[in-house]
Design a protein around this motif. Structure first.
Motif, PDB file in Angstrom:
ATOM      1  N   TYR A 125     -11.160  -6.197   0.230  1.00 18.79           N
ATOM      2  CA  TYR A 125     -11.760  -5.871  -0.913  1.00 18.79           C
ATOM      3  C   TYR A 125     -11.083  -4.418  -1.510  1.00 18.79           C
ATOM      4  O   TYR A 125     -10.791  -4.679  -2.457  1.00 18.79           O
ATOM      5  N   ARG A 126     -11.562  -3.503  -0.955  1.00 15.62           N
ATOM      6  CA  ARG A 126     -11.158  -2.282  -1.583  1.00 15.62           C
ATOM      7  C   ARG A 126     -11.218  -1.227  -0.306  1.00 15.62           C
ATOM      8  O   ARG A 126     -11.973  -0.874   0.280  1.00 15.62           O
ATOM      9  N   VAL A 127     -10.088  -0.433  -0.572  1.00 16.31           N
ATOM     10  CA  VAL A 127      -9.877   0.864   0.209  1.00 16.31           C
ATOM     11  C   VAL A 127     -10.534   1.852  -0.611  1.00 16.31           C
ATOM     12  O   VAL A 127     -10.297   2.153  -1.672  1.00 16.31           O
ATOM     13  N   THR A 128     -11.502   2.542  -0.008  1.00 18.86           N
ATOM     14  CA  THR A 128     -12.139   3.959  -0.632  1.00 18.86           C
ATOM     15  C   THR A 128     -11.466   5.258  -0.422  1.00 18.86           C
ATOM     16  O   THR A 128     -11.772   6.092  -1.413  1.00 18.86           O
ATOM     17  N   ASN A 129     -10.731   5.358   0.663  1.00 22.23           N
ATOM     18  CA  ASN A 129     -10.153   6.679   1.046  1.00 22.23           C
ATOM     19  C   ASN A 129      -9.083   6.442   1.809  1.00 22.23           C
ATOM     20  O   ASN A 129      -9.081   5.502   2.790  1.00 22.23           O
ATOM     21  N   VAL A 130      -8.042   7.537   1.789  1.00 26.93           N
ATOM     22  CA  VAL A 130      -7.102   7.367   2.825  1.00 26.93           C
ATOM     23  C   VAL A 130      -6.902   9.053   3.126  1.00 26.93           C
ATOM     24  O   VAL A 130      -6.653   9.891   2.438  1.00 26.93           O
ATOM     25  N   ARG A 131      -7.151   9.157   4.617  1.00 29.24           N
ATOM     26  CA  ARG A 131      -6.852  10.670   5.129  1.00 29.24           C
ATOM     27  C   ARG A 131      -5.611  10.729   6.083  1.00 29.24           C
ATOM     28  O   ARG A 131      -5.374   9.688   6.566  1.00 29.24           O
ATOM     29  N   VAL A 132      -4.854  11.880   5.860  1.00 30.31           N
ATOM     30  CA  VAL A 132      -3.878  12.121   6.564  1.00 30.31           C
ATOM     31  C   VAL A 132      -3.981  13.178   7.404  1.00 30.31           C
ATOM     32  O   VAL A 132      -4.542  14.397   7.123  1.00 30.31           O
ATOM     33  N   GLU A 133      -3.486  13.043   8.580  1.00 33.25           N
ATOM     34  CA  GLU A 133      -3.304  14.198   9.478  1.00 33.25           C
ATOM     35  C   GLU A 133      -1.876  14.346   9.777  1.00 33.25           C
ATOM     36  O   GLU A 133      -1.101  13.466  10.112  1.00 33.25           O
ATOM     37  N   ILE A 134      -1.413  15.592   9.809  1.00 33.39           N
ATOM     38  CA  ILE A 134      -0.047  16.093  10.474  1.00 33.39           C
ATOM     39  C   ILE A 134       0.066  16.840  11.663  1.00 33.39           C
ATOM     40  O   ILE A 134      -0.693  17.938  11.562  1.00 33.39           O
ATOM     41  N   ILE A 135       0.498  16.063  12.794  1.00 30.39           N
ATOM     42  CA  ILE A 135       0.381  16.799  13.856  1.00 30.39           C
ATOM     43  C   ILE A 135       1.773  17.380  14.467  1.00 30.39           C
ATOM     44  O   ILE A 135       2.734  16.539  14.440  1.00 30.39           O
ATOM     45  N   ALA A 136       1.858  18.655  14.828  1.00 30.19           N
ATOM     46  CA  ALA A 136       3.118  19.171  15.334  1.00 30.19           C
ATOM     47  C   ALA A 136       3.628  18.711  16.430  1.00 30.19           C
ATOM     48  O   ALA A 136       3.021  18.037  17.063  1.00 30.19           O
ATOM     49  N   ALA A 137       4.991  18.874  16.774  1.00 27.55           N
ATOM     50  CA  ALA A 137       5.597  18.032  18.169  1.00 27.55           C
ATOM     51  C   ALA A 137       4.713  18.622  19.090  1.00 27.55           C
ATOM     52  O   ALA A 137       4.769  17.755  20.313  1.00 27.55           O
ATOM     53  N   ASN A 138       4.167  19.732  19.271  1.00 30.82           N
ATOM     54  CA  ASN A 138       3.355  20.111  20.413  1.00 30.82           C
ATOM     55  C   ASN A 138       1.964  19.941  20.554  1.00 30.82           C
ATOM     56  O   ASN A 138       1.222  20.113  21.397  1.00 30.82           O
TER      57      ASN A 138
END
Length: 189
Positions: A124-137
């Motif tokens: 139907y519909r995506v309401t939100n896209v959340r992004v996480e950036i995680i360091a190699a450690n």
């Protein structure tokens, strides 16, 4: 017991014939199926989990259908499939998780302002896209919401923190749909 309403021979049959056949009217057509049989053993753990998920989906669909604010029901009504009603459309949306199809991190070099492209879809519909950036450690460097492009499928996240060692970092994208389901994809830079 079977019924015949509309014809001398078969008409619109409904009901059961003994314990063998069930007749139903579906969208103006008579449908015949085998009668359901009683279970002979207890449901498995997986079957219980599925039953629970369907119960919650049914409660969601009922809430959409019976809500004083009919905006969600009208929104579902606009995307009905053949032989589908608002209740079954809401159930389908609840039971179908959104999917993050791709994360394109080719432009991400660990600099503030770097762009990450995401494609996320739902039935139907995506309401939100959340992004996480995680360091190699393993330390989470940043979390934020991606911005949707006019297509409604493409999202862009702009990095806000510097990442001195982007190699080996992980980028996760979480897509959320109307009922609150979440789908996730992770890539390593």
């Amino acid at each position: 017991m079977a019924h015949s309403d509309n014809s001398v021979i078969t008409g619109k049959l409904s009901g059961s014939l003994g314990k063998e056949l069930v007749f139903r009217d579906w969208d103006g057509k008579t449908v015949v199926a085998k009668s359901p049989k009683k279970r002979t053993k207890d449901p498995s753990v997986d079957q219980l989990a599925i039953q629970r998920r369907f119960l919650i989906a049914s409660k969601y669909a009922t809430a959409v259908k019976e809500s004083p604010d009919q905006s969600m029901a009208k929104a579902y009504e606009r995307v009905l499939k053949p032989r589908q009603n608002i209740f079954s459309r809401a159930m389908e949306d609840f039971l179908t998780l959104p999917t993050v199809e791709t994360i394109n991190a080719g432009s991400y070099k660990g600099l503030v302002g770097d762009k990450i492209s995401i494609i996320a879809v739902d039935d139907y519909r995506v309401t939100n896209v959340r992004v996480e950036i995680i360091a190699a450690n393993g330390i989470i460097l940043e979390t934020g919401n991606a911005v949707v492009n006019p297509s409604g499928i493409d999202y862009v996240y702009t990095a806000t923190q510097a990442n001195n060692l982007p190699a080996g970092s992980k980028i996760k994208a979480f897509a959320t749909d109307v009922p609150g389901n979440e789908g996730m994809l992770e890539v390593t830079v």
